[in-house]
Design an enzyme around this catalytic site. Sequence first.
Site, PDB file in Angstrom:
ATOM      1  N   GLU A 271      -3.326  -4.177  -3.191  1.00  0.00           N
ATOM      2  CA  GLU A 271      -3.865  -4.903  -4.339  1.00  0.00           C
ATOM      3  C   GLU A 271      -3.808  -4.052  -5.611  1.00  0.00           C
ATOM      4  OE1 GLU A 271      -5.134  -4.587  -1.359  1.00  0.00           O
ATOM      5  OE2 GLU A 271      -5.987  -6.462  -0.629  1.00  0.00           O
TER       6      GLU A 271
ATOM      7  N   ASN B 219       0.831  -1.208   0.000  1.00  0.00           N
ATOM      8  CA  ASN B 219       0.000   0.000   0.000  1.00  0.00           C
ATOM      9  C   ASN B 219       0.863   1.254   0.000  1.00  0.00           C
ATOM     10  OD1 ASN B 219       0.622  -0.855   2.655  1.00  0.00           O
ATOM     11  ND2 ASN B 219      -1.128   0.198   3.534  1.00  0.00           N
ATOM     12  N   VAL B 220       0.363   2.261  -0.695  1.00  0.00           N
ATOM     13  CA  VAL B 220       1.069   3.537  -0.857  1.00  0.00           C
ATOM     14  C   VAL B 220       0.053   4.643  -0.609  1.00  0.00           C
ATOM     15  CG1 VAL B 220       2.361   5.006  -2.455  1.00  0.00           C
ATOM     16  CG2 VAL B 220       2.669   2.518  -2.535  1.00  0.00           C
TER      17      VAL B 220
ATOM     18  N   CYS C 109      -9.959  -5.458   1.237  1.00  0.00           N
ATOM     19  CA  CYS C 109     -11.140  -4.609   1.430  1.00  0.00           C
ATOM     20  C   CYS C 109     -12.126  -4.856   0.294  1.00  0.00           C
ATOM     21  CB  CYS C 109     -10.730  -3.136   1.490  1.00  0.00           C
ATOM     22  SG  CYS C 109     -10.307  -2.409  -0.102  1.00  0.00           S
TER      23      CYS C 109
ATOM     24  N   CYS D  68     -11.077  -3.841  -3.213  1.00  0.00           N
ATOM     25  CA  CYS D  68     -10.024  -4.698  -3.769  1.00  0.00           C
ATOM     26  C   CYS D  68     -10.527  -6.090  -4.134  1.00  0.00           C
ATOM     27  CB  CYS D  68      -8.847  -4.744  -2.818  1.00  0.00           C
ATOM     28  SG  CYS D  68      -7.979  -3.151  -2.817  1.00  0.00           S
TER      29      CYS D  68
ATOM     30  N   CYS E  39      -4.281   0.834  -2.176  1.00  0.00           N
ATOM     31  CA  CYS E  39      -4.150  -0.433  -1.461  1.00  0.00           C
ATOM     32  C   CYS E  39      -3.058  -1.285  -2.111  1.00  0.00           C
ATOM     33  CB  CYS E  39      -5.467  -1.206  -1.498  1.00  0.00           C
ATOM     34  SG  CYS E  39      -6.737  -0.581  -0.374  1.00  0.00           S
TER      35      CYS E  39
HETATM   36  N1  THU Z   1      -5.269  -1.621   2.759  1.00  0.00           N
HETATM   37  C1  THU Z   1      -4.756  -2.351   1.733  1.00  0.00           C
HETATM   38  O1  THU Z   1      -3.663  -2.050   1.231  1.00  0.00           O
HETATM   39  N2  THU Z   1      -5.470  -3.402   1.263  1.00  0.00           N
HETATM   40  C2  THU Z   1      -6.648  -3.821   1.795  1.00  0.00           C
HETATM   41  O2  THU Z   1      -7.289  -4.679   1.213  1.00  0.00           O
HETATM   42  C3  THU Z   1      -7.110  -3.259   3.065  1.00  0.00           C
HETATM   43  C4  THU Z   1      -6.552  -1.915   3.385  1.00  0.00           C
HETATM   44  C5  THU Z   1      -4.531  -0.444   3.237  1.00  0.00           C
HETATM   45  C6  THU Z   1      -5.151   0.868   2.880  1.00  0.00           C
HETATM   46  C7  THU Z   1      -4.510   1.786   3.895  1.00  0.00           C
HETATM   47  O3  THU Z   1      -3.258   2.214   3.380  1.00  0.00           O
HETATM   48  C8  THU Z   1      -4.264   0.884   5.088  1.00  0.00           C
HETATM   49  O4  THU Z   1      -4.417  -0.449   4.635  1.00  0.00           O
HETATM   50  C9  THU Z   1      -5.215   1.118   6.255  1.00  0.00           C
HETATM   51  O5  THU Z   1      -6.543   1.030   5.837  1.00  0.00           O
END
Ligand code: THU
Length: 141
Positions: free
Chosen positions: A61, A48-49, A92, A95, A59
Site C-alpha cells: 500500500e 511490498n519491498v 494491515c 495501511c 507494504c
Molecule cells: N504486507 C503488505 O505489503 N501489506 C499489508 O497490508 C500486510 C503486510 C507485507 C509486509 C511484509 O513485507 C509482508 O507482507 C509480511 O508481513
Amino acid sequence: MRAVVDIDWETLRAAAREVQAHAYVPYSKFRVGAAALVDDGRIVTGCNVENASYGVGLCAECGLVSELARTGGGQLIAFTCCDGNGERLMPCGRCRQLLNEFAAPGCLFDTIAGITDIEGILPMAFGPRNLNDFDDRGEPA
Ligand code: THU
C-alpha cells in the site's frame, strides 16, 4: 456508498495479482500486490519491498500511495489487495490509515467479507479532519 456495479473488480484484482510478482520479499517470502482505481480513471498499484531492517519494510500500500502521488494525485475510489497466491488480503492496520488518507468519500474496499467502505475496515477513524479542530498554536479553533 458508491454503486458496486460501477467498479470493474476483475480488472483491479488482475492488476493486484500482476504486481505482486514484482514484490521484493527475501525475508518474509510473502508477496503482496495492491491495486486501486483513482477518481480520474487510472489504476495505481504497489507491491511490498522489504529490507534487512525488517521492521521498516514497505507494504504494498505504501508503493500504491506513492504511485498515486507521483502520477498526479487524486483520490481512490476502489481498492483491492492480494497475496502471492492471488487470494484477497486485508491491509494491515497502518495501511488502513494510509488508505483512509487517500480514499474518496464512498471508496469501496474488496475484503474477505465482501465489498465495504472505509468504515468497514477502519471504524471511527482518526483522519485529516480531526486536525482542523485546532489553530496553529494547538488551541481549539
Ligand atoms: N504486507 C503488505 O505489503 N501489506 C499489508 O497490508 C500486510 C503486510 C507485507 C509486509 C511484509 O513485507 C509482508 O507482507 C509480511 O508481513
